[in-house]
Design a protein around this motif. Structure first.
Motif, PDB file in Angstrom:
ATOM      1  N   ALA A 141       0.827  -1.181   0.041  1.00 40.05           N
ATOM      2  CA  ALA A 141       0.132   0.124   0.120  1.00 40.05           C
ATOM      3  C   ALA A 141       0.800   1.089  -0.036  1.00 40.05           C
ATOM      4  N   GLY A 142       2.125   1.314  -0.376  1.00 41.98           N
ATOM      5  CA  GLY A 142       3.053   2.120  -0.186  1.00 41.98           C
ATOM      6  C   GLY A 142       3.214   3.131   1.017  1.00 41.98           C
ATOM      7  N   ILE A 143       3.271   2.324   2.065  1.00 43.55           N
ATOM      8  CA  ILE A 143       3.722   2.878   3.377  1.00 43.55           C
ATOM      9  C   ILE A 143       4.983   2.857   3.611  1.00 43.55           C
ATOM     10  N   THR A 144       5.757   3.871   4.060  1.00 45.49           N
ATOM     11  CA  THR A 144       7.208   3.858   4.590  1.00 45.49           C
ATOM     12  C   THR A 144       6.791   4.348   6.214  1.00 45.49           C
ATOM     13  N   GLN A 145       8.015   3.814   6.995  1.00 48.97           N
ATOM     14  CA  GLN A 145       7.911   4.389   8.123  1.00 48.97           C
ATOM     15  C   GLN A 145       9.609   4.684   8.416  1.00 48.97           C
ATOM     16  N   SER A 146       9.488   5.851   9.164  1.00 50.87           N
ATOM     17  CA  SER A 146      10.948   6.088   9.549  1.00 50.87           C
ATOM     18  C   SER A 146      11.246   6.903  10.968  1.00 50.87           C
ATOM     19  N   PRO A 147      12.207   6.793  11.575  1.00 48.28           N
ATOM     20  CA  PRO A 147      13.135   5.638  11.431  1.00 48.28           C
ATOM     21  C   PRO A 147      12.937   4.090  11.755  1.00 48.28           C
ATOM     22  N   ARG A 148      13.335   3.004  11.317  1.00 51.82           N
ATOM     23  CA  ARG A 148      12.912   1.783  11.215  1.00 51.82           C
ATOM     24  C   ARG A 148      13.390   1.289  12.917  1.00 51.82           C
ATOM     25  N   HIS A 149      14.490   2.049  13.384  1.00 51.32           N
ATOM     26  CA  HIS A 149      14.808   1.516  14.723  1.00 51.32           C
ATOM     27  C   HIS A 149      15.335   2.931  15.308  1.00 51.32           C
ATOM     28  N   LYS A 150      15.013   2.985  16.530  1.00 51.91           N
ATOM     29  CA  LYS A 150      15.566   4.093  17.421  1.00 51.91           C
ATOM     30  C   LYS A 150      15.578   3.520  18.792  1.00 51.91           C
ATOM     31  N   VAL A 151      16.727   4.169  19.323  1.00 56.85           N
ATOM     32  CA  VAL A 151      17.042   4.054  20.763  1.00 56.85           C
ATOM     33  C   VAL A 151      17.043   5.314  21.311  1.00 56.85           C
ATOM     34  N   THR A 152      16.381   5.769  22.480  1.00 57.94           N
ATOM     35  CA  THR A 152      16.480   6.956  23.093  1.00 57.94           C
ATOM     36  C   THR A 152      16.504   6.707  24.544  1.00 57.94           C
ATOM     37  N   GLU A 153      16.543   7.997  25.257  1.00 60.83           N
ATOM     38  CA  GLU A 153      16.627   7.915  26.667  1.00 60.83           C
ATOM     39  C   GLU A 153      15.157   8.702  27.308  1.00 60.83           C
ATOM     40  N   THR A 154      14.992   8.063  28.253  1.00 61.69           N
ATOM     41  CA  THR A 154      13.935   8.552  29.074  1.00 61.69           C
ATOM     42  C   THR A 154      13.781  10.077  29.355  1.00 61.69           C
ATOM     43  N   GLY A 155      12.694  10.722  28.952  1.00 60.51           N
ATOM     44  CA  GLY A 155      12.429  12.054  29.092  1.00 60.51           C
ATOM     45  C   GLY A 155      12.719  12.857  27.883  1.00 60.51           C
ATOM     46  N   THR A 156      13.363  12.201  26.632  1.00 55.95           N
ATOM     47  CA  THR A 156      13.490  12.963  25.330  1.00 55.95           C
ATOM     48  C   THR A 156      12.288  12.962  24.624  1.00 55.95           C
ATOM     49  N   PRO A 157      11.905  13.734  23.837  1.00 62.04           N
ATOM     50  CA  PRO A 157      10.889  13.889  22.904  1.00 62.04           C
ATOM     51  C   PRO A 157      11.322  12.978  21.504  1.00 62.04           C
ATOM     52  N   VAL A 158      10.372  11.919  21.054  1.00 65.69           N
ATOM     53  CA  VAL A 158      10.716  11.208  19.757  1.00 65.69           C
ATOM     54  C   VAL A 158       9.462  11.609  18.913  1.00 65.69           C
ATOM     55  N   THR A 159       9.862  11.771  17.606  1.00 61.71           N
ATOM     56  CA  THR A 159       8.941  11.875  16.274  1.00 61.71           C
ATOM     57  C   THR A 159       9.021  10.538  15.567  1.00 61.71           C
ATOM     58  N   LEU A 160       8.215   9.822  15.152  1.00 56.17           N
ATOM     59  CA  LEU A 160       8.112   8.749  14.275  1.00 56.17           C
ATOM     60  C   LEU A 160       7.251   9.126  12.902  1.00 56.17           C
ATOM     61  N   ARG A 161       7.709   8.857  11.737  1.00 53.52           N
ATOM     62  CA  ARG A 161       6.830   9.164  10.844  1.00 53.52           C
ATOM     63  C   ARG A 161       6.473   8.167   9.888  1.00 53.52           C
ATOM     64  N   CYS A 162       5.174   8.507   9.360  1.00 53.50           N
ATOM     65  CA  CYS A 162       4.650   7.453   8.557  1.00 53.50           C
ATOM     66  C   CYS A 162       4.287   8.069   7.114  1.00 53.50           C
ATOM     67  N   HIS A 163       4.707   7.634   6.143  1.00 58.08           N
ATOM     68  CA  HIS A 163       4.497   8.364   4.913  1.00 58.08           C
ATOM     69  C   HIS A 163       3.634   7.264   3.830  1.00 58.08           C
ATOM     70  N   GLN A 164       2.923   7.888   3.121  1.00 53.55           N
ATOM     71  CA  GLN A 164       2.297   7.036   2.171  1.00 53.55           C
ATOM     72  C   GLN A 164       2.113   7.811   0.823  1.00 53.55           C
ATOM     73  N   THR A 165       1.789   7.074  -0.144  1.00 52.14           N
ATOM     74  CA  THR A 165       2.039   7.746  -1.481  1.00 52.14           C
ATOM     75  C   THR A 165       0.828   7.658  -2.452  1.00 52.14           C
ATOM     76  N   GLU A 166      -0.310   7.060  -1.858  1.00 50.71           N
ATOM     77  CA  GLU A 166      -1.445   6.701  -2.428  1.00 50.71           C
ATOM     78  C   GLU A 166      -2.897   7.633  -2.123  1.00 50.71           C
ATOM     79  N   ASN A 167      -2.602   8.580  -1.369  1.00 47.83           N
ATOM     80  CA  ASN A 167      -3.607   9.678  -1.088  1.00 47.83           C
ATOM     81  C   ASN A 167      -4.737   8.979  -0.093  1.00 47.83           C
ATOM     82  N   HIS A 168      -4.525   7.933   0.474  1.00 49.66           N
ATOM     83  CA  HIS A 168      -5.530   7.586   1.527  1.00 49.66           C
ATOM     84  C   HIS A 168      -6.016   8.473   2.757  1.00 49.66           C
TER      85      HIS A 168
END
Lengths: 116, 112
Positions: free
Chosen positions: B2-29
């Protein structure tokens, strides 16, 4: 509210044997039901779905499932297991959010092991 | 696919830090979803979107926020990551017959 119960968190079969993964649902409306498969370190892949048409649904890789309203069941079967079928399988039912949008409610999953 | 990508695929972070995950699609859903997967829990809905700037909460939304400023991108933010948010996060779109959901490859997040 809609819910799904998968009986057996782990199922082990021999290669060539019948695969039977159990799913029972609860739904206050005619259900839409789905089976997904997840191979190690991968996303979920749709195996098959029931949408109130034929009660016996055929999916990919020779999997099929039968919707039985009287038993509130949607069990997944495959006549002959292959080593490549080893994965985790999830049953899901369509439900609705408080805002009225559709969502999926998943069972906890059944991990299938296929022994040579 | 369905043309879906996610980034990053792996992430290690520390408690208290902000994290943003991205989902990207190419088919206008129109519909996009964020789920988390934890052993013994299956997948649980965090947030979903039914259009640009239109989002709503799922059943495990505490500690998460989302944004959708354009059709193709749906962002999940952990404002202050906690160890309980260690999980695998999946994005999904809805399409086709019976409004079937299709899933991206997932992001494995570890919060130390």
């Amino acid at each position: 509210a809609q819910s799904v119960t998968q009986l057996g968190s782990h199922v082990s079969v021999s290669e060539g044997a019948l695969v039977l993964l159990r799913c029972n649902y609860s739904s206050s409306v005619p259900p839409y039901l789905f089976w997904y498969v997840q191979y190690p370190n991968q996303g979920l892949q749709l195996l098959l779905k029931y949408t109130s048409a034929a009660t016996l649904v055929k999916g990919i890789n020779d999997f099929e499932a039968e919707f039985k309203k009287s038993e509130t069941s949607f069990h997944l079967t495959k006549p002959s297991a292959h080593m490549s079928d080893a994965a985790e399988y999830f049953c899901a039912v369509r439900a609705y959010t408080q805002g009225g949008s559709e969502k999926l409610v998943f069972g906890k999953g059944t991990k299938l092991t296929v022994n040579p | 696919d369905a043309g879906i990508t996610q980034s990053p695929r792996h992430k290690v972070t520390e408690t208290g830090t902000p994290v943003t995950l991205r989902c990207h699609q190419t088919e206008n859903h129109r519909y996009m979803y964020w789920y988390r997967q934890d052993p013994g829990h299956g997948l649980r809905l965090i947030h979903y979107s039914y259009g640009v700037k239109d989002t709503d909460k799922g059943e495990v939304s505490d500690g998460y926020s989302v944004s959708r400023s354009k059709t193709e991108d749906f962002l999940l933010t952990l404002e202050s990551a906690t160890s309980s948010q260690t999980s695998v996060y999946f994005c999904a779109i809805k399409q086709g017959i019976a409004d079937t959901q299709y899933f991206g490859p997932g992001t494995r997040l570890t919060v130390l």
